[in-house]
Design an enzyme around this catalytic site. Structure first.
Site, mmCIF file in Angstrom:
data_model
loop_
_atom_site.group_PDB
_atom_site.id
_atom_site.type_symbol
_atom_site.label_atom_id
_atom_site.label_comp_id
_atom_site.label_asym_id
_atom_site.label_seq_id
_atom_site.Cartn_x
_atom_site.Cartn_y
_atom_site.Cartn_z
ATOM 1 N N ASP A 112 71.136 47.840 39.081
ATOM 2 C CA ASP A 112 69.835 47.743 38.411
ATOM 3 C C ASP A 112 68.903 46.859 39.236
ATOM 4 O O ASP A 112 68.103 47.365 39.985
ATOM 5 C CB ASP A 112 69.944 47.342 36.943
ATOM 6 N N LYS A 140 69.225 52.281 38.398
ATOM 7 C CA LYS A 140 67.990 52.096 37.632
ATOM 8 C C LYS A 140 66.875 51.791 38.629
ATOM 9 O O LYS A 140 66.564 50.628 38.897
ATOM 10 C CB LYS A 140 68.132 50.931 36.657
ATOM 11 N N VAL A 162 73.093 50.246 28.814
ATOM 12 C CA VAL A 162 74.035 51.339 28.569
ATOM 13 C C VAL A 162 75.467 50.848 28.464
ATOM 14 O O VAL A 162 75.834 49.822 29.042
ATOM 15 C CB VAL A 162 73.928 52.422 29.671
ATOM 16 N N ASP A 168 80.062 48.102 29.718
ATOM 17 C CA ASP A 168 80.343 47.420 28.460
ATOM 18 C C ASP A 168 79.179 46.593 27.948
ATOM 19 O O ASP A 168 78.219 46.322 28.663
ATOM 20 C CB ASP A 168 81.543 46.493 28.654
#
Length: 185
Positions: A112, A140, A162, A168
């Protein structure tokens, strides 16, 4: 790869999540990435370095689909607490073998901001690999703050938190075959 048997929405701790990427699509994209790696590493023997805990499902499914001879090792890093990146990376379990002169493919669950990956790659480059590539399940692009060259990406996703397929929320939710995005209240 497993087929989805989970409901459309789930609860993990105090949050609700809805399916955003079904298991069938994940499987299709993992097969595509495996084909790309087979093509690019034909005649070579890459070392896959899976980042625990999140990438374990992706790495297992990916390696089962490869035809090139390969090896697997693990490293464990942490940069998240709850729903947010802490902005710092701590290496918890280090690489136990030499990568000098070897083709290394880092397998990650999600990139990300790019902070964790950029720090990991910086450390790995100092160990003298012949080549160093990144293979991520999820990217992302809208959240990327650090320059990271992603060689293989299964899926690009929006900037949602997510869970599922190894990812997790505070240690829970990894076991789902689908990927779920948080439902914003």
């Amino acid at each position: 790869m497993l087929r989805s048997a989970a409901p459309h929405t789930i609860s993990v701790k105090d949050k609700r999540f809805a399916v955003s990427v079904p298991a069938s699509r994940i499987g299709q994209e993992v097969r595509r990435v495996a084909g790309e790696i087979d093509r690019d590493y034909a005649g070579r023997e890459p070392l896959f370095l899976a980042v625990l805990n999140g990438a374990f499902m992706f790495a297992a499914d990916l390696l089962r689909l490869l035809s090139v001879p390969c090896r697997l090792s693990f490293v464990k890093l942490r940069s998240y607490r709850g729903l947010e990146s802490r902005g710092e990376v701590s290496q918890l379990i280090g690489l136990g073998e030499s990568i000098e002169g070897r083709d290394v493919i880092v397998v990650e669950d999600i990139v990300d901001t790019g902070l964790t990956m950029s720090r990991l790659l910086e450390g790995l480059r100092q160990m003298g690999p012949a080549s160093l590539s990144v293979c991520t399940l999820l990217l992302k692009p809208g959240k990327l703050l650090h320059s990271v060259d992603i060689s293989y990406c299964a899926l690009r996703v929006p900037d949602d938190f997510v869970v599922g397929y190894g990812l997790d929320y505070e240690g829970l939710g990894r076991n789902y075959a689908d990927i779920y995005s948080i439902i914003k209240e």
